[in-house]
Design a protein around this motif. Structure first.
Motif, PDB file in Angstrom:
ATOM      1  N   TYR A 281       1.032  -1.283   0.085  1.00 52.66           N
ATOM      2  CA  TYR A 281      -0.210   0.148   0.262  1.00 52.66           C
ATOM      3  C   TYR A 281       0.854   1.525   0.336  1.00 52.66           C
ATOM      4  O   TYR A 281       1.709   1.511   0.793  1.00 52.66           O
ATOM      5  N   ASN A 282       0.452   1.903  -1.112  1.00 47.01           N
ATOM      6  CA  ASN A 282       1.884   3.297  -1.143  1.00 47.01           C
ATOM      7  C   ASN A 282       3.086   3.019  -1.252  1.00 47.01           C
ATOM      8  O   ASN A 282       3.447   3.316   0.251  1.00 47.01           O
ATOM      9  N   GLU A 283       4.321   1.827  -1.852  1.00 40.79           N
ATOM     10  CA  GLU A 283       5.286   1.473  -1.468  1.00 40.79           C
ATOM     11  C   GLU A 283       6.196   2.061  -2.696  1.00 40.79           C
ATOM     12  O   GLU A 283       7.099   1.395  -2.261  1.00 40.79           O
ATOM     13  N   MET A 284       5.670   3.763  -3.183  1.00 42.64           N
ATOM     14  CA  MET A 284       7.086   3.696  -3.941  1.00 42.64           C
ATOM     15  C   MET A 284       8.295   4.284  -3.582  1.00 42.64           C
ATOM     16  O   MET A 284       8.130   4.705  -2.749  1.00 42.64           O
ATOM     17  N   GLY A 285       8.663   4.149  -3.819  1.00 35.78           N
ATOM     18  CA  GLY A 285      10.645   3.934  -3.039  1.00 35.78           C
ATOM     19  C   GLY A 285      10.936   2.667  -2.369  1.00 35.78           C
ATOM     20  O   GLY A 285      11.899   2.938  -2.616  1.00 35.78           O
ATOM     21  N   TYR A 286      10.430   2.122  -2.334  1.00 39.72           N
ATOM     22  CA  TYR A 286      10.459   0.289  -1.450  1.00 39.72           C
ATOM     23  C   TYR A 286      10.581  -0.350  -2.672  1.00 39.72           C
ATOM     24  O   TYR A 286      11.005  -1.737  -2.876  1.00 39.72           O
TER      25      TYR A 286
ATOM     26  N   VAL B  14      -0.222  -8.000  -3.760  1.00 40.89           N
ATOM     27  CA  VAL B  14      -1.644  -8.034  -3.523  1.00 40.89           C
ATOM     28  C   VAL B  14      -1.297  -6.442  -3.229  1.00 40.89           C
ATOM     29  O   VAL B  14      -0.973  -6.030  -1.742  1.00 40.89           O
ATOM     30  N   ASP B  15      -2.257  -5.818  -3.013  1.00 35.51           N
ATOM     31  CA  ASP B  15      -2.205  -4.653  -3.229  1.00 35.51           C
ATOM     32  C   ASP B  15      -3.197  -3.859  -2.539  1.00 35.51           C
ATOM     33  O   ASP B  15      -4.843  -4.384  -3.477  1.00 35.51           O
ATOM     34  N   SER B  16      -3.736  -3.728  -1.517  1.00 34.92           N
ATOM     35  CA  SER B  16      -5.186  -2.678  -0.961  1.00 34.92           C
ATOM     36  C   SER B  16      -5.233  -1.094  -1.825  1.00 34.92           C
ATOM     37  O   SER B  16      -5.349  -0.562  -1.062  1.00 34.92           O
TER      38      SER B  16
ATOM     39  N   THR C 198       1.862   3.011  -6.630  1.00 31.31           N
ATOM     40  CA  THR C 198       2.350   1.830  -6.879  1.00 31.31           C
ATOM     41  C   THR C 198       2.004   0.327  -7.142  1.00 31.31           C
ATOM     42  O   THR C 198       2.653  -0.249  -8.019  1.00 31.31           O
ATOM     43  N   TYR C 199       0.485   0.466  -8.230  1.00 32.38           N
ATOM     44  CA  TYR C 199      -0.803  -0.327  -8.434  1.00 32.38           C
ATOM     45  C   TYR C 199      -0.569  -0.546  -9.860  1.00 32.38           C
ATOM     46  O   TYR C 199       0.708  -1.250 -10.502  1.00 32.38           O
TER      47      TYR C 199
ATOM     48  N   PRO D 216      -8.647  -5.472  -1.358  1.00 37.96           N
ATOM     49  CA  PRO D 216      -9.068  -4.568  -0.181  1.00 37.96           C
ATOM     50  C   PRO D 216      -8.323  -5.066   1.974  1.00 37.96           C
ATOM     51  O   PRO D 216      -8.453  -6.200   2.058  1.00 37.96           O
ATOM     52  N   PHE D 217      -7.513  -3.947   2.597  1.00 41.56           N
ATOM     53  CA  PHE D 217      -6.980  -3.995   3.660  1.00 41.56           C
ATOM     54  C   PHE D 217      -8.083  -4.438   4.428  1.00 41.56           C
ATOM     55  O   PHE D 217      -8.692  -3.393   5.511  1.00 41.56           O
ATOM     56  N   ALA D 218      -7.905  -5.530   6.190  1.00 36.44           N
ATOM     57  CA  ALA D 218      -8.673  -5.422   7.011  1.00 36.44           C
ATOM     58  C   ALA D 218      -7.640  -4.922   7.729  1.00 36.44           C
ATOM     59  O   ALA D 218      -7.483  -4.584   8.715  1.00 36.44           O
ATOM     60  N   ASN D 219      -6.266  -6.178   8.119  1.00 38.11           N
ATOM     61  CA  ASN D 219      -5.552  -6.358   8.715  1.00 38.11           C
ATOM     62  C   ASN D 219      -4.269  -7.073   8.294  1.00 38.11           C
ATOM     63  O   ASN D 219      -4.604  -7.509   6.859  1.00 38.11           O
ATOM     64  N   PHE D 220      -3.424  -7.330   8.570  1.00 42.71           N
ATOM     65  CA  PHE D 220      -2.436  -7.500   8.224  1.00 42.71           C
ATOM     66  C   PHE D 220      -2.396  -9.386   7.808  1.00 42.71           C
ATOM     67  O   PHE D 220      -1.837  -9.825   6.587  1.00 42.71           O
ATOM     68  N   THR D 221      -2.521  -9.851   8.683  1.00 43.77           N
ATOM     69  CA  THR D 221      -3.337 -11.533   9.028  1.00 43.77           C
ATOM     70  C   THR D 221      -4.224 -11.766   7.578  1.00 43.77           C
ATOM     71  O   THR D 221      -3.663 -12.577   7.278  1.00 43.77           O
ATOM     72  N   SER D 222      -5.429 -11.388   7.674  1.00 44.33           N
ATOM     73  CA  SER D 222      -5.335 -11.278   6.793  1.00 44.33           C
ATOM     74  C   SER D 222      -5.886 -10.868   5.545  1.00 44.33           C
ATOM     75  O   SER D 222      -6.525 -12.296   4.470  1.00 44.33           O
ATOM     76  N   GLN D 223      -5.109 -10.067   5.198  1.00 42.79           N
ATOM     77  CA  GLN D 223      -4.256  -9.656   3.639  1.00 42.79           C
ATOM     78  C   GLN D 223      -3.011 -10.617   3.458  1.00 42.79           C
ATOM     79  O   GLN D 223      -3.162 -11.140   1.889  1.00 42.79           O
TER      80      GLN D 223
END
Length: 264
Positions: free
Chosen positions: A15-20, A37-39, A45-46, A61-68
């Motif tokens: 999620y918004n990871e440009m630069g990484y 998998v992009d939220s 980034t996408y 869609p992102f709910a939490n880290f574990t579910s994603q």
């Protein structure tokens, strides 16, 4: 007869990871497939991933880290998976260790990775992270993410584990505001996890827990040896704990209000 190398799926959530993400993707191009998998990123980034010839990108869609991460794991077509965060980079020596596993007959079904933390482009040698390690390479058929945690997710492994000698590079700190927002986000998610497990907020907790976090990272875990970097990291980690306490209090208040509103 020469054993055929087992295939590898590289998995990443974003999620918004440009630069990484650019360095991360480049470091795993040796994998047989790369799934991201992009939220619903808003920083390009996408679009970057969509245009990359070696990447399969899915928006979810992102709910939490574990579910994603659990959702992402299901997308892999190979049994061996290399699951990275978008700000992590596989070095050449580490890549060679991974290839040895894929080429060999290991009885291990998962491998721990030690991580080298980077503060912008400088190594963070202490501040509590010097012994940090995580599962990153494992057999999909022998592991699952525990549903008991929604942040700092835990991998449950059915079988023997190994550990690599080479470290994974973790670019944890881009700038002050980026790391601050990351710690606040983790704090809020951790509070939800605690709330669901019926842990209670107390003012004593709010006074003691952030102070202890700073003291532990800066003094006991030798953050002072990292100079100004150690102060910054220790402070922001403590700020994340303070946000955890605040969010836990907010959730309890919201729950109490909802209870009184439905009372006859």
């Amino acid at each position: 007869m020469i054993k055929e190398r087992e295939k590898l799926s590289a998995l990443i959530i974003t999620y918004n990871e440009m630069g990484y993400i650019e360095r991360c993707i480049e470091s795993v191009e040796f994998a047989d497939e790369i799934i991201v998998v992009d939220s619903y990123s808003t920083d390009g980034t996408y679009e970057y991933l969509l245009a990359h010839p070696k990447v399969k990108v899915i928006q979810h869609p992102f709910a939490n880290f574990t579910s994603q991460k659990s959702y992402t794991l299901k997308q892999a077509t190979n049994d061996w998976v290399l699951f990275l965060d978008a700000d992590e980079v596989v070095t050449e020596p580490l890549k060679n260790e991974i290839k040895e596993v894929l080429n060999g007959d290991t009885e291990n079904v998962a491998f721990w990775f030690y991580r080298k933390f980077m503060f912008q482009n400088e190594a963070l040698n202490f501040s509590g992270w010097q012994t940090d390690k995580n599962y990153r390479l494992f057999r999909k058929s022998k592991a699952r993410f525990s549903d008991k945690k929604i942040v700092h997710e835990t991998l449950e492994v059915n079988g023997a584990s190994g550990i690599f000698n080479e470290k994974l590079i973790h670019f944890c700190y881009k700038n002050y505001e980026d790391y601050k927002q990351k710690m606040l986000r983790y704090g809020r998610l951790k509070a939800k996890e605690s709330f669901y497990r019926e842990k209670k907020f107390t003012y004593l907790l709010m006074m003691v827990k952030p102070f202890w976090k700073f003291f532990n990272h800066y003094f006991l875990r030798l953050g002072f040896l990292d100079g100004k970097k150690g102060i910054t990291i220790s402070y922001l980690n403590a700020l994340g704990v303070l946000e955890y306490c605040r969010e836990l209090k907010r959730l309890e208040k919201k729950n109490e209000l909802a209870y009184y509103l439905v009372m006859p």
